[in-house]
Design a protein around this motif. Structure first.
Motif, PDB file in Angstrom:
ATOM      1  N   GLU A  23     -24.879 -59.976   0.796  1.00  0.00           N
ATOM      2  CA  GLU A  23     -24.658 -58.414   1.125  1.00  0.00           C
ATOM      3  C   GLU A  23     -23.607 -58.313   2.037  1.00  0.00           C
ATOM      4  O   GLU A  23     -22.505 -57.440   2.054  1.00  0.00           O
ATOM      5  CB  GLU A  23     -25.818 -57.820   1.268  1.00  0.00           C
ATOM      6  N   GLY A  24     -23.863 -58.827   3.327  1.00  0.00           N
ATOM      7  CA  GLY A  24     -22.906 -58.759   4.187  1.00  0.00           C
ATOM      8  C   GLY A  24     -21.491 -59.220   4.005  1.00  0.00           C
ATOM      9  O   GLY A  24     -20.472 -58.601   4.382  1.00  0.00           O
ATOM     10  N   LYS A  25     -21.500 -60.321   3.491  1.00  0.00           N
ATOM     11  CA  LYS A  25     -20.184 -60.963   2.862  1.00  0.00           C
ATOM     12  C   LYS A  25     -19.388 -59.990   1.889  1.00  0.00           C
ATOM     13  O   LYS A  25     -18.177 -59.728   2.026  1.00  0.00           O
ATOM     14  CB  LYS A  25     -20.338 -62.343   2.472  1.00  0.00           C
ATOM     15  N   THR A  26     -19.933 -59.454   1.105  1.00  0.00           N
ATOM     16  CA  THR A  26     -19.362 -58.498   0.112  1.00  0.00           C
ATOM     17  C   THR A  26     -19.117 -57.233   0.725  1.00  0.00           C
ATOM     18  O   THR A  26     -18.002 -56.730   0.280  1.00  0.00           O
ATOM     19  CB  THR A  26     -20.324 -58.335  -1.181  1.00  0.00           C
ATOM     20  N   GLU A  27     -19.763 -56.536   1.569  1.00  0.00           N
ATOM     21  CA  GLU A  27     -19.387 -55.557   2.272  1.00  0.00           C
ATOM     22  C   GLU A  27     -18.200 -55.617   3.316  1.00  0.00           C
ATOM     23  O   GLU A  27     -17.363 -54.678   3.134  1.00  0.00           O
ATOM     24  CB  GLU A  27     -20.812 -55.027   3.200  1.00  0.00           C
ATOM     25  N   GLN A  28     -18.239 -56.878   3.731  1.00  0.00           N
ATOM     26  CA  GLN A  28     -16.721 -57.119   4.484  1.00  0.00           C
ATOM     27  C   GLN A  28     -15.423 -57.255   3.684  1.00  0.00           C
ATOM     28  O   GLN A  28     -14.472 -56.528   4.006  1.00  0.00           O
ATOM     29  CB  GLN A  28     -17.080 -58.347   5.199  1.00  0.00           C
ATOM     30  N   ALA A  29     -15.753 -57.767   2.298  1.00  0.00           N
ATOM     31  CA  ALA A  29     -14.734 -57.935   1.305  1.00  0.00           C
ATOM     32  C   ALA A  29     -14.424 -56.402   0.852  1.00  0.00           C
ATOM     33  O   ALA A  29     -13.062 -56.234   0.942  1.00  0.00           O
ATOM     34  CB  ALA A  29     -15.375 -58.664   0.299  1.00  0.00           C
ATOM     35  N   VAL A  30     -15.304 -55.656   0.584  1.00  0.00           N
ATOM     36  CA  VAL A  30     -14.887 -54.240   0.164  1.00  0.00           C
ATOM     37  C   VAL A  30     -14.059 -53.567   1.131  1.00  0.00           C
ATOM     38  O   VAL A  30     -13.122 -52.919   0.966  1.00  0.00           O
ATOM     39  CB  VAL A  30     -16.256 -53.419  -0.011  1.00  0.00           C
ATOM     40  N   SER A  31     -14.450 -53.666   2.358  1.00  0.00           N
ATOM     41  CA  SER A  31     -13.762 -53.044   3.490  1.00  0.00           C
ATOM     42  C   SER A  31     -12.578 -53.441   3.752  1.00  0.00           C
ATOM     43  O   SER A  31     -11.254 -52.597   3.903  1.00  0.00           O
ATOM     44  CB  SER A  31     -14.577 -53.112   4.936  1.00  0.00           C
ATOM     45  N   THR A  32     -12.193 -54.982   3.652  1.00  0.00           N
ATOM     46  CA  THR A  32     -11.026 -55.431   3.869  1.00  0.00           C
ATOM     47  C   THR A  32      -9.985 -54.929   2.717  1.00  0.00           C
ATOM     48  O   THR A  32      -8.874 -54.875   2.624  1.00  0.00           O
ATOM     49  CB  THR A  32     -11.178 -57.072   3.624  1.00  0.00           C
ATOM     50  N   ILE A  33     -10.486 -55.053   1.426  1.00  0.00           N
ATOM     51  CA  ILE A  33      -9.719 -54.708   0.262  1.00  0.00           C
ATOM     52  C   ILE A  33      -9.543 -53.235   0.362  1.00  0.00           C
ATOM     53  O   ILE A  33      -8.126 -52.914   0.207  1.00  0.00           O
ATOM     54  CB  ILE A  33     -10.780 -54.643  -1.097  1.00  0.00           C
ATOM     55  N   PHE A  34     -10.261 -52.285   0.806  1.00  0.00           N
ATOM     56  CA  PHE A  34      -9.513 -50.913   1.020  1.00  0.00           C
ATOM     57  C   PHE A  34      -8.688 -50.754   2.124  1.00  0.00           C
ATOM     58  O   PHE A  34      -7.713 -49.916   2.053  1.00  0.00           O
ATOM     59  CB  PHE A  34     -10.941 -49.872   1.216  1.00  0.00           C
ATOM     60  N   ALA A  35      -8.821 -51.283   3.082  1.00  0.00           N
ATOM     61  CA  ALA A  35      -7.921 -51.386   4.320  1.00  0.00           C
ATOM     62  C   ALA A  35      -6.517 -51.999   3.915  1.00  0.00           C
ATOM     63  O   ALA A  35      -5.503 -51.444   4.113  1.00  0.00           O
ATOM     64  CB  ALA A  35      -8.333 -52.173   5.349  1.00  0.00           C
ATOM     65  N   ALA A  36      -6.525 -53.019   3.168  1.00  0.00           N
ATOM     66  CA  ALA A  36      -5.198 -53.681   2.531  1.00  0.00           C
ATOM     67  C   ALA A  36      -4.485 -52.555   1.620  1.00  0.00           C
ATOM     68  O   ALA A  36      -3.242 -52.751   1.641  1.00  0.00           O
ATOM     69  CB  ALA A  36      -5.556 -55.009   1.828  1.00  0.00           C
ATOM     70  N   MET A  37      -5.293 -51.945   0.739  1.00  0.00           N
ATOM     71  CA  MET A  37      -4.776 -51.322  -0.261  1.00  0.00           C
ATOM     72  C   MET A  37      -3.896 -50.076   0.497  1.00  0.00           C
ATOM     73  O   MET A  37      -2.820 -49.659   0.388  1.00  0.00           O
ATOM     74  CB  MET A  37      -5.763 -50.647  -1.017  1.00  0.00           C
ATOM     75  N   LYS A  38      -4.735 -49.656   1.631  1.00  0.00           N
ATOM     76  CA  LYS A  38      -3.842 -48.577   2.301  1.00  0.00           C
ATOM     77  C   LYS A  38      -2.702 -49.172   3.152  1.00  0.00           C
ATOM     78  O   LYS A  38      -1.693 -48.555   3.200  1.00  0.00           O
ATOM     79  CB  LYS A  38      -4.831 -48.037   3.328  1.00  0.00           C
ATOM     80  N   LYS A  39      -2.978 -50.327   3.916  1.00  0.00           N
ATOM     81  CA  LYS A  39      -2.061 -50.664   4.761  1.00  0.00           C
ATOM     82  C   LYS A  39      -0.631 -51.181   4.238  1.00  0.00           C
ATOM     83  O   LYS A  39       0.474 -51.029   4.537  1.00  0.00           O
ATOM     84  CB  LYS A  39      -2.687 -51.725   5.751  1.00  0.00           C
ATOM     85  N   PHE A  40      -0.982 -51.892   2.972  1.00  0.00           N
ATOM     86  CA  PHE A  40       0.198 -52.642   2.229  1.00  0.00           C
ATOM     87  C   PHE A  40       0.586 -51.834   0.893  1.00  0.00           C
ATOM     88  O   PHE A  40       1.252 -52.364   0.531  1.00  0.00           O
ATOM     89  CB  PHE A  40      -0.277 -54.099   2.000  1.00  0.00           C
ATOM     90  N   ASN A  41       0.125 -50.666   0.650  1.00  0.00           N
ATOM     91  CA  ASN A  41       0.207 -49.905  -0.326  1.00  0.00           C
ATOM     92  C   ASN A  41       0.288 -50.590  -1.518  1.00  0.00           C
ATOM     93  O   ASN A  41       1.217 -50.588  -2.344  1.00  0.00           O
ATOM     94  CB  ASN A  41       1.676 -49.162  -0.395  1.00  0.00           C
ATOM     95  N   ILE A  42      -0.802 -51.524  -1.773  1.00  0.00           N
ATOM     96  CA  ILE A  42      -1.088 -52.300  -3.019  1.00  0.00           C
ATOM     97  C   ILE A  42      -2.248 -51.841  -3.820  1.00  0.00           C
ATOM     98  O   ILE A  42      -3.148 -50.979  -3.376  1.00  0.00           O
ATOM     99  CB  ILE A  42      -1.285 -53.865  -2.727  1.00  0.00           C
ATOM    100  N   SER A  43      -2.105 -51.983  -5.099  1.00  0.00           N
ATOM    101  CA  SER A  43      -3.105 -51.522  -6.036  1.00  0.00           C
ATOM    102  C   SER A  43      -4.685 -52.253  -5.581  1.00  0.00           C
ATOM    103  O   SER A  43      -4.500 -53.307  -5.086  1.00  0.00           O
ATOM    104  CB  SER A  43      -2.834 -52.005  -7.481  1.00  0.00           C
ATOM    105  N   MET A  44      -5.732 -51.437  -6.378  1.00  0.00           N
ATOM    106  CA  MET A  44      -6.951 -52.271  -5.936  1.00  0.00           C
ATOM    107  C   MET A  44      -7.172 -53.421  -6.585  1.00  0.00           C
ATOM    108  O   MET A  44      -7.659 -54.419  -6.039  1.00  0.00           O
ATOM    109  CB  MET A  44      -8.019 -51.044  -6.452  1.00  0.00           C
ATOM    110  N   ASP A  45      -6.566 -53.485  -8.039  1.00  0.00           N
ATOM    111  CA  ASP A  45      -6.731 -54.806  -8.720  1.00  0.00           C
ATOM    112  C   ASP A  45      -5.916 -55.838  -7.977  1.00  0.00           C
ATOM    113  O   ASP A  45      -6.806 -57.000  -7.760  1.00  0.00           O
ATOM    114  CB  ASP A  45      -5.988 -54.807 -10.167  1.00  0.00           C
TER     115      ASP A  45
END
Length: 74
Positions: A23-45
């Motif tokens: 659960e901790g690993k997946t929560e961290q992945a979710v946060s990282t994915i959303f941060a990367a989408m915003k910072k690098f302007n990339i799609s969720m996929d």
């Protein structure tokens, strides 16, 4: 405590620790994915593929579920 109940307790304790780590690993992945989408302007996929490529299929599925839950809250 008898041997049987002690074994059941230990098994449950071990399973709980594993679930917590996943659960901790997946929560961290979710946060990282959303941060990367915003910072690098990339799609969720694209972000999902990049940040989950080293996860087991079951972990990827859990990340996807958590992302959906997070999106449904917004």
């Amino acid at each position: 405590m008898c041997n049987l109940s002690e074994g059941i307790y230990e098994h449950g304790h071990h399973d709980g620790k594993i679930e917590g780590k996943i659960e901790g690993k997946t929560e961290q992945a979710v946060s990282t994915i959303f941060a990367a989408m915003k910072k690098f302007n990339i799609s969720m996929d694209d972000a999902f593929e990049i940040f989950t490529e080293n996860l087991a299929p079951s972990e990827k599925e859990e990340v996807a579920k958590q992302m959906k839950r997070k999106l449904d809250l917004h």
